[in-house]
Design a protein around this motif. Structure first.
Motif, PDB file in Angstrom:
ATOM      1  N   UNK A 254     -17.022   1.775  19.681  1.00 28.42           N
ATOM      2  CA  UNK A 254     -16.957   0.335  19.575  1.00 28.42           C
ATOM      3  C   UNK A 254     -15.879  -0.003  18.565  1.00 28.42           C
ATOM      4  N   UNK A 255     -14.875  -0.728  18.990  1.00 29.42           N
ATOM      5  CA  UNK A 255     -13.782  -1.086  18.092  1.00 29.42           C
ATOM      6  C   UNK A 255     -14.240  -2.270  17.248  1.00 29.42           C
ATOM      7  N   UNK A 256     -14.547  -1.981  15.995  1.00 30.74           N
ATOM      8  CA  UNK A 256     -15.030  -3.030  15.113  1.00 30.74           C
ATOM      9  C   UNK A 256     -14.344  -2.926  13.763  1.00 30.74           C
ATOM     10  N   UNK A 257     -14.502  -3.953  12.971  1.00 30.67           N
ATOM     11  CA  UNK A 257     -13.894  -3.965  11.655  1.00 30.67           C
ATOM     12  C   UNK A 257     -14.560  -4.973  10.748  1.00 30.67           C
ATOM     13  N   UNK A 258     -14.218  -4.879   9.472  1.00 32.51           N
ATOM     14  CA  UNK A 258     -14.771  -5.791   8.473  1.00 32.51           C
ATOM     15  C   UNK A 258     -13.676  -6.759   8.046  1.00 32.51           C
ATOM     16  N   UNK A 259     -14.004  -8.040   8.018  1.00 31.00           N
ATOM     17  CA  UNK A 259     -13.048  -9.067   7.637  1.00 31.00           C
ATOM     18  C   UNK A 259     -12.826  -9.007   6.127  1.00 31.00           C
ATOM     19  N   UNK A 260     -11.573  -8.821   5.725  1.00 32.10           N
ATOM     20  CA  UNK A 260     -11.211  -8.714   4.312  1.00 32.10           C
ATOM     21  C   UNK A 260     -10.728 -10.066   3.781  1.00 32.10           C
ATOM     22  N   UNK A 261      -9.935 -10.788   4.568  1.00 31.19           N
ATOM     23  CA  UNK A 261      -9.416 -12.097   4.154  1.00 31.19           C
ATOM     24  C   UNK A 261      -9.128 -12.940   5.383  1.00 31.19           C
TER      25      UNK A 261
ATOM     26  N   UNK B 291      -2.819   2.793  -0.141  1.00 34.40           N
ATOM     27  CA  UNK B 291      -3.281   3.893   0.716  1.00 34.40           C
ATOM     28  C   UNK B 291      -4.049   3.399   1.937  1.00 34.40           C
ATOM     29  N   UNK B 292      -4.472   2.146   1.947  1.00 38.41           N
ATOM     30  CA  UNK B 292      -5.320   1.633   3.025  1.00 38.41           C
ATOM     31  C   UNK B 292      -4.495   0.980   4.122  1.00 38.41           C
ATOM     32  N   UNK B 293      -5.033   1.046   5.321  1.00 35.28           N
ATOM     33  CA  UNK B 293      -4.390   0.450   6.490  1.00 35.28           C
ATOM     34  C   UNK B 293      -5.248  -0.707   6.988  1.00 35.28           C
ATOM     35  N   UNK B 294      -4.628  -1.854   7.171  1.00 37.94           N
ATOM     36  CA  UNK B 294      -5.319  -3.047   7.636  1.00 37.94           C
ATOM     37  C   UNK B 294      -4.663  -3.532   8.923  1.00 37.94           C
ATOM     38  N   UNK B 295      -5.355  -4.437   9.616  1.00 39.73           N
ATOM     39  CA  UNK B 295      -4.837  -5.031  10.840  1.00 39.73           C
ATOM     40  C   UNK B 295      -4.959  -6.546  10.725  1.00 39.73           C
ATOM     41  N   UNK B 296      -3.946  -7.245  11.211  1.00 41.20           N
ATOM     42  CA  UNK B 296      -3.985  -8.704  11.225  1.00 41.20           C
ATOM     43  C   UNK B 296      -4.116  -9.163  12.671  1.00 41.20           C
ATOM     44  N   UNK B 297      -5.141  -9.982  12.926  1.00 44.86           N
ATOM     45  CA  UNK B 297      -5.404 -10.547  14.251  1.00 44.86           C
ATOM     46  C   UNK B 297      -5.424 -12.065  14.137  1.00 44.86           C
ATOM     47  N   UNK B 298      -5.120 -12.727  15.237  1.00 44.26           N
ATOM     48  CA  UNK B 298      -5.326 -14.171  15.307  1.00 44.26           C
ATOM     49  C   UNK B 298      -6.822 -14.406  15.505  1.00 44.26           C
TER      50      UNK B 298
ATOM     51  N   UNK C  32      -0.789  -3.302   8.908  1.00 44.73           N
ATOM     52  CA  UNK C  32      -0.227  -3.546   7.584  1.00 44.73           C
ATOM     53  C   UNK C  32      -0.778  -2.490   6.647  1.00 44.73           C
ATOM     54  N   UNK C  33       0.098  -1.846   5.873  1.00 44.46           N
ATOM     55  CA  UNK C  33      -0.335  -0.846   4.894  1.00 44.46           C
ATOM     56  C   UNK C  33      -0.198  -1.429   3.497  1.00 44.46           C
ATOM     57  N   UNK C  34      -1.309  -1.438   2.763  1.00 49.64           N
ATOM     58  CA  UNK C  34      -1.310  -1.868   1.371  1.00 49.64           C
ATOM     59  C   UNK C  34      -1.811  -0.703   0.535  1.00 49.64           C
TER      60      UNK C  34
ATOM     61  N   UNK D 241      -1.417  -1.421  -9.784  1.00 51.96           N
ATOM     62  CA  UNK D 241      -1.603  -2.833  -9.570  1.00 51.96           C
ATOM     63  C   UNK D 241      -2.133  -3.070  -8.151  1.00 51.96           C
ATOM     64  N   UNK D 242      -3.235  -3.783  -8.061  1.00 53.21           N
ATOM     65  CA  UNK D 242      -3.846  -4.060  -6.764  1.00 53.21           C
ATOM     66  C   UNK D 242      -3.148  -5.253  -6.119  1.00 53.21           C
ATOM     67  N   UNK D 243      -2.881  -5.150  -4.825  1.00 53.72           N
ATOM     68  CA  UNK D 243      -2.250  -6.240  -4.087  1.00 53.72           C
ATOM     69  C   UNK D 243      -3.312  -6.942  -3.251  1.00 53.72           C
ATOM     70  N   UNK D 244      -3.165  -8.233  -3.120  1.00 54.12           N
ATOM     71  CA  UNK D 244      -4.077  -9.003  -2.278  1.00 54.12           C
ATOM     72  C   UNK D 244      -3.227  -9.777  -1.280  1.00 54.12           C
ATOM     73  N   UNK D 245      -3.515  -9.574  -0.016  1.00 55.46           N
ATOM     74  CA  UNK D 245      -2.796 -10.256   1.058  1.00 55.46           C
ATOM     75  C   UNK D 245      -3.690 -11.352   1.622  1.00 55.46           C
ATOM     76  N   UNK D 246      -3.202 -12.564   1.614  1.00 63.95           N
ATOM     77  CA  UNK D 246      -3.934 -13.682   2.199  1.00 63.95           C
ATOM     78  C   UNK D 246      -3.163 -14.118   3.439  1.00 63.95           C
TER      79      UNK D 246
END
Length: 97
Positions: free
Chosen positions: A36-43, A80-87, A76-78, A1-6
């Motif tokens: 270069x510390x960069x990332x892709x916006x997921x939500x 197998x993937x690791x995400x980061x939450x920023x303001x 945040x780990x969802x 089951x896939x989880x979606x974090x908003x």
């Protein structure tokens, strides 16, 4: 089951982009190269409210590539993937090709 974090309020969920460790020709790159510390916006969250109650929208949208500070964010780990939450105000800018 896939989880979606908003994220809530003015927070942004980002998947960091890992820099390549070798070139397409197979040459290994040293770790000390300027990264270069960069990332892709997921939500993104809906935004925050000002003193009058007006909604201040988040300045980035899903799919944007953003420049991130060296430190900060919440890991945040969802699955197998690791995400980061920023303001929203912690994001330094957007990157374009």
């Amino acid at each position: 089951m896939a989880k979606r974090l908003i994220p809530l309020f003015n927070r942004v969920l980002i998947e960091k982009i890992t820099p390549p460790t070798k070139t397409t020709a197979g040459i290994l790159l040293p770790e000390k190269t300027a990264k270069l510390s960069s990332g892709k916006v997921v939500a993104v969250g809906p935004g925050s409210h000002d003193r009058e109650g007006k909604l201040i929208a988040v300045s980035v949208k899903e799919g944007d590539t953003v420049l991130l500070p060296e430190y900060g964010g919440t890991v945040v780990k969802l699955g197998e993937k690791e995400y980061h939450i920023y303001r929203d105000e912690d994001i330094l800018g957007t990157l374009h090709d």
